[in-house]
Scaffold this active site. Structure first.
Site, mmCIF file in Angstrom:
data_model
loop_
_atom_site.group_PDB
_atom_site.id
_atom_site.type_symbol
_atom_site.label_atom_id
_atom_site.label_comp_id
_atom_site.label_asym_id
_atom_site.label_seq_id
_atom_site.Cartn_x
_atom_site.Cartn_y
_atom_site.Cartn_z
ATOM 1 N N LEU A 35 0.826 -1.215 0.000
ATOM 2 C CA LEU A 35 0.000 0.000 0.000
ATOM 3 C C LEU A 35 0.862 1.268 0.000
ATOM 4 O O LEU A 35 2.037 1.221 0.411
ATOM 5 C CB LEU A 35 -0.874 0.011 1.269
ATOM 6 C CG LEU A 35 -1.954 -1.061 1.377
ATOM 7 C CD1 LEU A 35 -2.541 -1.064 2.792
ATOM 8 C CD2 LEU A 35 -3.056 -0.829 0.339
ATOM 9 N N SER A 36 0.270 2.362 -0.400
ATOM 10 C CA SER A 36 0.942 3.655 -0.279
ATOM 11 C C SER A 36 1.222 3.905 1.204
ATOM 12 O O SER A 36 0.339 3.734 2.050
ATOM 13 C CB SER A 36 0.021 4.754 -0.840
ATOM 14 O OG SER A 36 0.610 6.015 -0.671
ATOM 15 N N SER A 38 3.274 2.142 2.999
ATOM 16 C CA SER A 38 3.663 0.904 3.709
ATOM 17 C C SER A 38 5.175 0.868 3.966
ATOM 18 O O SER A 38 5.632 0.206 4.901
ATOM 19 C CB SER A 38 3.235 -0.341 2.912
ATOM 20 O OG SER A 38 3.820 -0.338 1.624
ATOM 21 N N SER A 108 1.842 -1.771 -7.330
ATOM 22 C CA SER A 108 1.526 -2.972 -8.140
ATOM 23 C C SER A 108 0.416 -3.782 -7.478
ATOM 24 O O SER A 108 0.639 -4.896 -7.011
ATOM 25 C CB SER A 108 2.786 -3.815 -8.391
ATOM 26 O OG SER A 108 3.603 -3.963 -7.266
HETATM 27 N N1 LIG Z 1 -5.026 6.981 -6.878
HETATM 28 C C1 LIG Z 1 -3.817 6.663 -6.391
HETATM 29 N N2 LIG Z 1 -3.597 5.432 -5.849
HETATM 30 C C2 LIG Z 1 -2.386 5.112 -5.376
HETATM 31 N N3 LIG Z 1 -1.303 5.963 -5.383
HETATM 32 C C3 LIG Z 1 -1.467 7.202 -5.921
HETATM 33 C C4 LIG Z 1 -2.722 7.588 -6.434
HETATM 34 N N4 LIG Z 1 -2.596 8.860 -6.894
HETATM 35 C C5 LIG Z 1 -1.320 9.232 -6.683
HETATM 36 N N5 LIG Z 1 -0.637 8.232 -6.100
HETATM 37 C C6 LIG Z 1 0.822 8.307 -5.853
HETATM 38 O O1 LIG Z 1 1.405 7.466 -6.846
HETATM 39 C C7 LIG Z 1 2.258 6.503 -6.247
HETATM 40 C C8 LIG Z 1 1.951 5.070 -6.746
HETATM 41 O O2 LIG Z 1 2.450 4.875 -8.021
HETATM 42 P P1 LIG Z 1 2.732 3.401 -8.534
HETATM 43 O O3 LIG Z 1 3.289 3.554 -9.896
HETATM 44 O O4 LIG Z 1 3.546 2.682 -7.535
HETATM 45 O O5 LIG Z 1 1.254 2.786 -8.579
HETATM 46 S S1 LIG Z 1 0.748 1.451 -9.296
HETATM 47 O O6 LIG Z 1 1.756 0.408 -9.056
HETATM 48 O O7 LIG Z 1 0.607 1.715 -10.727
HETATM 49 O O8 LIG Z 1 -0.557 1.149 -8.668
HETATM 50 C C9 LIG Z 1 2.003 6.524 -4.757
HETATM 51 O O9 LIG Z 1 3.291 6.408 -4.191
HETATM 52 P P2 LIG Z 1 3.577 5.564 -2.857
HETATM 53 O O10 LIG Z 1 2.875 6.340 -1.789
HETATM 54 O O11 LIG Z 1 5.080 5.637 -2.744
HETATM 55 O O12 LIG Z 1 3.086 4.173 -3.008
HETATM 56 C C10 LIG Z 1 1.326 7.846 -4.506
HETATM 57 O O13 LIG Z 1 2.287 8.796 -4.105
HETATM 58 N N1 LIG Z 2 9.716 -0.895 9.151
HETATM 59 C C1 LIG Z 2 9.514 0.130 8.345
HETATM 60 N N2 LIG Z 2 9.819 0.034 7.031
HETATM 61 C C2 LIG Z 2 9.598 1.067 6.183
HETATM 62 N N3 LIG Z 2 9.083 2.276 6.550
HETATM 63 C C3 LIG Z 2 8.753 2.426 7.842
HETATM 64 C C4 LIG Z 2 8.947 1.378 8.781
HETATM 65 N N4 LIG Z 2 8.536 1.800 9.988
HETATM 66 C C5 LIG Z 2 8.114 3.071 9.800
HETATM 67 N N5 LIG Z 2 8.238 3.467 8.523
HETATM 68 C C6 LIG Z 2 7.881 4.800 7.988
HETATM 69 O O1 LIG Z 2 6.748 4.654 7.105
HETATM 70 C C7 LIG Z 2 6.806 5.611 6.052
HETATM 71 C C8 LIG Z 2 6.751 4.860 4.724
HETATM 72 O O2 LIG Z 2 6.755 5.780 3.649
HETATM 73 P P1 LIG Z 2 7.261 5.379 2.197
HETATM 74 O O3 LIG Z 2 8.560 4.651 2.272
HETATM 75 O O4 LIG Z 2 7.205 6.608 1.358
HETATM 76 O O5 LIG Z 2 6.132 4.325 1.750
HETATM 77 P P2 LIG Z 2 5.680 3.901 0.282
HETATM 78 O O6 LIG Z 2 6.859 4.062 -0.636
HETATM 79 O O7 LIG Z 2 5.246 2.476 0.410
HETATM 80 O O8 LIG Z 2 4.557 4.825 -0.075
HETATM 81 C C9 LIG Z 2 8.115 6.389 6.221
HETATM 82 O O9 LIG Z 2 7.827 7.603 6.890
HETATM 83 C C10 LIG Z 2 8.950 5.463 7.117
HETATM 84 O O10 LIG Z 2 9.884 6.153 7.933
#
Ligand SMILES: Nc1ncnc2c1ncn2[C@@H]1O[C@H](COP(=O)(O)OS(=O)(=O)O)[C@@H](OP(=O)(O)O)[C@H]1O
Ligand SMILES: Nc1ncnc2c1ncn2[C@@H]1O[C@H](COP(=O)(O)OP(=O)(O)O)[C@@H](O)[C@H]1O
Length: 199
Positions: A35-36, A38, A108
């Site tokens: 998840l975003s 995570s 993904s």
């Molecule tokens: N609708 C929606 N759903 C999920 N995420 C969103 C959305 N809009 C923008 N974002 C931002 O885009 C990042 C995810 O892009 P990805 O290329 O990893 O997504 S995917 O694999 O195609 O589902 C995601 O990054 P992460 O938070 O690092 O996961 C978000 O910052």
């Molecule tokens: N065990 C852990 N592994 C990864 N991130 C962690 C963990 N514990 C806490 N966090 C925090 O969770 C957040 C994750 O953000 P990010 O790495 O941008 O997630 P994603 O790329 O999946 O969106 C960061 O602020 C990070 O410091």
């Protein structure tokens, strides 16, 4: 007429095995899914730094960055996510062929899309890491304020809120970022890479 009939593959004089031998380590893709919020980007960048300090060639492909360039024309519908992951799968394959440990960090969310990427690689070359974290904890972290925007209706089709996330069935590695520290997560990925003679 399909491209396969009119475009031929050109072979290099140097093989992936040659490049791996020169680097002194194997190449593979470590595919972070979750998840975003995570922890995919955090773990990929920490792991890249740790590998770099060990003299191991690696490179991070990250969802946010790739969507600024290569995939800037794609949104978040299921079709666009599918195309996003298909392209990253192909790019990851090129990077693995170039001899790198490739760290691909993308939500993904669809199992089928991830399995299609897995099918591009041989056994041992594709390491799926499920970055497991409850939606409640991801939303509490909300590092980019996106969950708040999704709850308010400003972002549509947001994974975990208004769009699905399909958990991996048999990932090579599961890290639980709501209970494990970042260091513990990195250590368990490192252990896998060592136990499987990838580094
Ligand atoms: N609708 C929606 N759903 C999920 N995420 C969103 C959305 N809009 C923008 N974002 C931002 O885009 C990042 C995810 O892009 P990805 O290329 O990893 O997504 S995917 O694999 O195609 O589902 C995601 O990054 P992460 O938070 O690092 O996961 C978000 O910052
Ligand atoms: N065990 C852990 N592994 C990864 N991130 C962690 C963990 N514990 C806490 N966090 C925090 O969770 C957040 C994750 O953000 P990010 O790495 O941008 O997630 P994603 O790329 O999946 O969106 C960061 O602020 C990070 O410091």
């Amino acid at each position: 007429m399909s491209n396969n009939k009119v475009i031929q593959w050109h072979f290099s004089k140097i093989t992936k095995t040659d490049r791996q031998r020169m680097n002194g380590h194997k190449s593979c893709v470590i595919w972070f899914t979750g998840l975003s919020g995570s922890g995919k980007s955090t773990l990929a960048t920490e792991l890249e730094a740790a590998l770099f300090n060990m003299g191991i060639r690696s490179y991070v492909l990250d969802g946010d960055n790739i969507r600024h360039g290569l995939n800037k024309n794609l949104g978040f519908s299921s079709e666009d996510r599918k195309e996003n992951i298909r392209r990253i799968g192909e790019v990851s394959k090129l990077f693995v062929d170039a001899g790198l440990i490739t760290l691909s960090a993308f939500i993904s969310p669809y199992r089928e899309d991830r399995e299609n990427v897995r099918a591009l690689f041989s056994t041992n070359e594709f390491v799926e890491v499920y970055v497991k974290c409850s939606i409640e904890e991801c939303e509490r972290r909300d590092p980019k304020g996106l969950y708040a925007k999704a709850r308010n209706g400003y972002i549509k089709e947001f994974t975990g809120i208004t769009a699905p996330y399909e958990e991996p069935v048999k990932p090579e590695i599961i890290v639980e970022t709501d209970t494990q520290s970042i260091e513990d997560c990195i250590q368990s990925i490192m252990n896998f890479l060592k136990n499987n003679e990838l580094i």
